[in-house]
Write a protein that holds these residues in place. Structure first.
Motif, PDB file in Angstrom:
ATOM      1  N   GLU A 119     -25.040  13.511  10.763  1.00  0.00           N
ATOM      2  CA  GLU A 119     -24.844  12.126  10.330  1.00  0.00           C
ATOM      3  C   GLU A 119     -23.753  11.442  11.145  1.00  0.00           C
ATOM      4  N   THR A 120     -22.688  12.173  11.477  1.00  0.00           N
ATOM      5  CA  THR A 120     -21.608  11.597  12.290  1.00  0.00           C
ATOM      6  C   THR A 120     -22.114  11.246  13.686  1.00  0.00           C
ATOM      7  N   GLN A 166     -25.711   5.031  16.894  1.00  0.00           N
ATOM      8  CA  GLN A 166     -26.068   3.676  16.481  1.00  0.00           C
ATOM      9  C   GLN A 166     -25.013   2.670  16.934  1.00  0.00           C
ATOM     10  N   ASP A 167     -23.735   3.019  16.757  1.00  0.00           N
ATOM     11  CA  ASP A 167     -22.656   2.119  17.162  1.00  0.00           C
ATOM     12  C   ASP A 167     -22.688   1.877  18.670  1.00  0.00           C
ATOM     13  N   LEU A 207     -24.281   8.103  13.523  1.00  0.00           N
ATOM     14  CA  LEU A 207     -23.484   6.871  13.441  1.00  0.00           C
ATOM     15  C   LEU A 207     -22.903   6.506  14.791  1.00  0.00           C
ATOM     16  N   HIS A 208     -22.386   7.516  15.512  1.00  0.00           N
ATOM     17  CA  HIS A 208     -21.864   7.263  16.851  1.00  0.00           C
ATOM     18  C   HIS A 208     -22.953   6.649  17.740  1.00  0.00           C
TER      19      HIS A 208
END
Length: 769
Positions: free
Chosen positions: A240-241, A247-248, A244-245
Motif C-alpha cells: 500500500e505504501t 500514485q503521487d 501511494l508513492h
C-alpha cells in the motif's frame, strides 16, 4: 577448479541429429523473461544433446564478459538437474577461469575436442569427455561439455552436426545472456571501480553530474532487493505504501509545468494512472498477499499475468499495453525497494542501461534524469535525435567496466567530449564544468535572417520532434519549421494517436510560431522507427513498408493525421510533406486523400487550412531520378540527405561496422545532389535540404553554390549555420561548387575537403556532430 563428472545411466541411440533436436525447441528461446525460464530452456537443450550423444553427464557454461570467466549454468549429474542456484553449498554459481581449467579450454578452442581419462573411482575404467565451444558467428557465448563411460562412447558422434548444433545454441542464447549471473553473483565479484575515465561516443551532448543508477536487469532483479517480512499484514502495508508513492509520482508528473509538452506527458503516463485506479487489477495483488505471497512476489505474479494476457491478444492496440503494465510493475517494485527515497524518481541520477526505448527515454527526461549511458556499440537514429530534443546527455560506450559500476557511485558525464568520469575528484569536476561554462558564454552574432556576406538570402529553418524543439527553435532565431517529424508522438506512445490528440499536439507547435512558415511531415513509420507490435516485423525494414507507403496502406490513420494537420494549420503558412516518396503515383494518391479530408472538414464546419502546400521528400534514388516529374505534382521539395546517402551508397548509417563508408562528401553523392537541385530550380520549385549535411560547415557553401536557398537544421545549429553563411560571398560558393564537382575519386575528395577547411576555417563548436 576442474569440472568433475559423475557417472550415471545413459542412453544409447542409433541415429544422431543434434541440430534437428535443438530446432525442435527453438521457438522457446525468444520467451526468456527470467532466470528460471532460461534455465528451463537450457535444461531441455542439454537433455536433448545428451540423449543424442549417449552421454552420462552434460553441462552448459556461459561466458561472463564482466569478469572474463565461465559460469556454470545448467547440467545433469546422476540423472538430476542442477542450475546456477544449486551448484554450490552457498547457492552461488561456480566460476571457471579461461586459463587454468578444462572448461576454459573448451571455450577458447575453436574446434571440438574428445578427451579420455581414468575414472577417479575405478582406475580400470575410462571416462570420455566431449567439449564444444558455443559460438554465434565470430563471438563465443559459452561452452558445452558432456561425459560418458568408456573410451568409445563418443566414437559414433557426428562431430560436424554437433558443432552446428552448438552454433545454433549460441544464436538462441545471444539475446539471453544478460540474464546470466548478475543477480546471483557473490559480493566478492562486485568490485567498486577506482576513479577512472570511460570513453564513448556522443549521441546527445551535455554535462551531467550525479550518482549511478544501473538498470541492467528486469523486474526480477529489483524484486530480489526487497526484504520479505513473512507477515501478510506487514507485506500488505509495504504494498500500500509503494502504491501511494506511485500514485503521487504520476500525479506530480502530469501536473508538472517544468516540462512543456504536457500533451505527450499525459499520453505516456495516463495508462499507468488508469491501472492504478483499477480495483480489479489492484485487488488481485492484495488477494495474492492475503494468500501468503510477499508483496514483491504478488506484484510480479499479477503483472506477469496481465502482461502475458495483453501480449497474446490479436488486436495489436491491446497487445502493446503489455509494456505499460511492465513499466508500472517496475515503478511499484522500485518504490518497495527504496521507500526512503520518497518515491521513485531519477533526479540527479545517471542511468546506465544496455538499451532504451523512446518512451523510456521520454519518461526519464520528464522525471529529471541527469544523463544516460548506454552499453553497446550503436544507437538507433531516433533515440539520438530524441535525446537531443529532450536535452538529455547521452553517451554510447562498449567499455565492459560499465558493468562494474554499482548504484550510488558518483559520476560525471561529459557526453559532449565522449567521457564518463567515475568517482571524479574535485579538480576534475571543476575543470570539466568550467570548460562547459566558457563554451556557453562564447559570444554569438544573433542574426534575424540567414544570408551570405554579400546579402544573398539563405533562410535557416529548424527540424523539430517535440514542442520543446519548437520553443528552442524560436529562441535560437529559426526562420520557421522546415521539418516536424510527426512520427515521434507515435513512437513515444507506441501506438496510433487519435485525430484530436494529434490536433492538440500540432496546434501547440503551430501556435508558437507567430506566423512563421511550418512544414508538418506525415509519419515516417518503418525502417528503424517501427511501432512495437503495430507494424509487422520485416526482414529488411529499410526496404519495406515505411513512410508514405505505410500511410497509404493505413488510410484511416493517414486521414486522421491529415485532418489534424489541416485543423492545426488554420491561419498558418502550412506545408504538408510526404516522406519516402518513390514516384508520382504516391503523391497523386496522397493528394486525393488530402482533398477528401478537406471535404470532410467542410462538411463538419470546422476551421481549417483549405490551401496547404503539398511537398515531397527526396530520399530514394528513384525520386532523385524523377525530380522534374515530382515537381509537376508538388508545391515544394526537400532533400532528406541522411536516407538518400544511405540508399545511394547502400550503407546503413546506424550500423557501426559500416559507418566509415557513410560519406556525405562522396563524389557520387555530390553530383546527384547537384542534379536534383538544378532540376528542381529549373522547374521553379522551392527546394531545401533537411538532413545532417545542412549543418555541415564544409558542405554549406557547396549546397548554396548548387542553388539551395533554404537549410533546415536542429535548433541548436541554427546560429552556427548563420555564422558559417556569413563567411562566403555568392561568387565564392559558386567557385567552390565548380571545383568540388570536378573531383571524381574519394581519396581526392578527402584532400579537397581538407584544403577547403584551410581556405575557409570555422570554429569547432560550429561543426556538425
Amino acid at each position: 577448479m576442474e569440472f568433475e563428472p559423475v557417472l550415471c545411466d545413459y542412453y544409447i541411440i542409433e541415429v544422431q541429429n543434434f541440430t534437428k533436436s535443438l530446432k525442435s525447441i527453438s521457438n522457446k528461446a525468444s520467451l526468456f523473461e527470467s532466470d528460471g525460464e532460461m534455465d528451463g530452456f537450457l535444461k531441455e537443450a542439454v537433455s536433448l544433446l545428451m540423449a543424442e550423444a549417449g552421454a552420462a553427464t552434460g553441462s552448459i557454461f556461459i561466458f561472463d564478459e564482466a569478469s572474463s570467466e565461465l559460469v556454470f549454468r545448467v547440467g545433469y549429474d546422476k540423472g538430476e538437474f542442477w542450475d546456477t542456484k544449486r551448484c554450490s553449498s552457498k547457492k552461488i554459481p561456480r566460476r571457471f577461469s579461461l586459463d587454468d581449467s578444462e572448461v576454459g579450454r573448451a571455450f577458447k578452442e575453436d574446434i571440438l575436442h574428445i578427451l579420455h581419462f581414468p575414472d577417479p573411482d575405478d582406475q580400470n575404467l575410462t571416462i570420455s569427455r566431449i567439449m564444444v565451444p558455443v559460438v554465434r558467428g565470430p563471438d563465443k557465448i559459452g561452452a558445452l561439455i558432456m561425459s560418458g563411460p568408456g573410451s568409445e562412447v563418443f566414437d559414433g558422434v557426428n562431430k560436424a552436426d554437433l558443432r552446428r548444433a552448438a552454433s545454433l545454441l549460441g544464436d538462441m542464447l545471444s539475446e539471453a545472456t544478460a540474464f546470466m549471473v548478475h543477480s546471483h553473483m557473490e559480493p566478492s565479484f562486485v568490485r567498486v571501480p577506482d576513479s577512472r575515465v570511460i570513453l564513448g561516443l556522443k549521441a546527445s551532448e551535455g554535462l551531467a553530474e550525479g550518482v549511478a543508477l544501473p538498470i541492467w536487469s528486469d523486474m526480477d532483479s529489483v524484486a530480489e532487493m526487497i526484504q520479505e517480512s513473512g507477515d501478510p499484514e506487514q507485506e500488505l502495508q509495504v504494498f500500500e505504501t509503494a502504491l501511494l508513492h506511485s500514485q503521487d509520482q504520476l500525479k506530480r508528473i502530469q501536473k508538472s509545468t517544468s516540462f512543456g509538452d504536457t500533451e505527450l506527458v499525459s499520453m505516456i503516463f495516463t495508462a499507468q494512472m488508469y491501472m492504478l485506479k483499477d480495483k480489479s487489477f489492484l485487488g488481485k495483488m492484495r488477494h495474492e498477499i492475503s494468500e501468503g505471497f510477499s508483496a514483491s512476489k504478488a506484484v510480479l505474479k499479477v503483472i506477469a499475468s496481465y502482461a502475458d494476457r495483453f501480449s497474446s491478444m490479436k488486436e495489436a492496440r491491446l497487445a502493446e499495453k503489455a509494456q505499460d503494465v511492465r513499466d508500472l510493475g517496475y515503478r511499484i517494485l522500485s518504490n518497495m525497494a527504496q521507500p526512503e527515497r520518497e518515491g521513485f524518481n531519477y533526479n540527479d541520477q545517471v542511468v546506465l542501461s544496455r538499451h532504451i526505448f523512446p518512451s523510456d527515454l521520454f519518461r526519464l527526461a520528464v522525471e529529471g534524469v541527469a544523463g544516460v549511458v548506454l552499453r553497446g556499440a550503436g544507437v538507433t537514429a531516433h533515440i539520438a535525435i530524441l535525446a537531443r530534443s529532450l536535452s538529455v546527455p547521452l553517451l554510447i560506450s562498449d567499455d565492459i567496466s560499465l558493468l562494474e559500476i554499482p548504484e550510488g557511485l558518483p559520476l560525471l558525464l561529459d557526453a559532449t567530449n565522449g567521457k564518463l568520469y567515475v568517482r571524479p575528484d574535485e579538480k576534475t569536476r571543476k575543470n570539466v564544468s568550467e570548460k562547459h561554462r566558457l563554451k556557453k558564454q562564447i559570444p554569438g552574432s544573433y542574426i534575424l535572417k540567414g544570408h551570405l556576406s554579400d546579402g544573398l538570402s539563405v533562410s535557416v529553418h529548424a527540424n523539430i520532434n517535440i514542442l520543446k524543439d519548437a520553443e528552442d527553435a524560436l529562441r535560437e532565431g529559426a526562420e520557421g519549421i522546415g521539418l516536424y517529424r510527426s512520427e515521434f508522438p507515435f513512437i513515444l506512445k507506441n501506438d496510433f494517436l487519435s485525430e484530436e490528440q494529434q490536433f492538440r499536439l500540432y496546434r501547440s507547435i503551430v501556435g508558437i510560431q507567430n506566423g512563421k512558415p511550418i512544414i508538418l511531415r506525415t509519419a515516417d513509420i518503418g525502417g528503424d522507427k517501427l511501432l512495437q507490435g503495430r507494424s509487422e516485423s520485416e526482414s529488411n525494414p529499410f526496404l519495406g513498408v515505411r513512410g508514405i507507403r505505410f500511410s497509404l496502406a493505413n488510410l484511416e490513420m493517414f486521414r486522421d493525421q491529415i485532418r489534424a494537420m489541416l485543423r492545426a494549420g488554420y491561419g498558418a503558412d502550412l506545408g504538408i510533406m510526404l516522406p519516402m516518396v518513390s514516384g508520382v503515383e504516391e503523391i497523386l494518391q496522397a493528394r486525393q486523400e488530402v482533398e477528401l479530408c478537406i471535404r470532410q472538414l467542410e462538411a463538419r464546419g470546422e476551421p481549417f487550412n483549405a490551401h496547404p502546400k503539398i511537398g515531397a521528400m527526396i530520399e530514394l534514388p528513384s525520386a532523385a531520378m524523377s525530380v522534374r516529374e515530382l515537381a509537376g505534382v508538388t508545391d515544394f521539395l526537400s532533400i532528406g540527405s541522411n536516407d538518400l546517402i544511405m540508399y545511394l551508397l547502400a550503407v546503413d548509417r546506424t550500423n557501426e561496422n559500416l559507418s566509415h563508408l557513410y560519406r556525405s562528401h562522396h563524389p557520387t553523392v555530390l553530383r546527384l545532389l547537384s542534379s536534383i537541385i538544378k532540376e528542381a530550380v529549373d522547374e521553379g520549385r522551392d527546394i531545401s535540404v533537411c538532413g545532417d549535411i545542412a549543418s555541415d560547415p564544409q558542405l554549406i557553401p557547396v549546397l548554396v553554390g548548387m542553388g539551395i536557398r533554404k537549410l533546415s537544421v536542429s535548433p541548436s545549429q541554427v546560429e552556427n549555420v548563420k555564422k558559417r553563411l556569413l563567411q562566403f560571398t555568392h561568387e565564392e560558393t559558386l567557385q567552390i561548387c565548380r571545383e568540388i564537382l570536378e573531383v571524381r575519386r574519394l581519396e581526392d575528395m578527402d584532400e579537397f575537403m581538407k584544403s577547403l577547411k584551410l581556405r575557409y576555417p570555422y570554429a569547432e563548436e560550429g561543426a556538425s556532430s
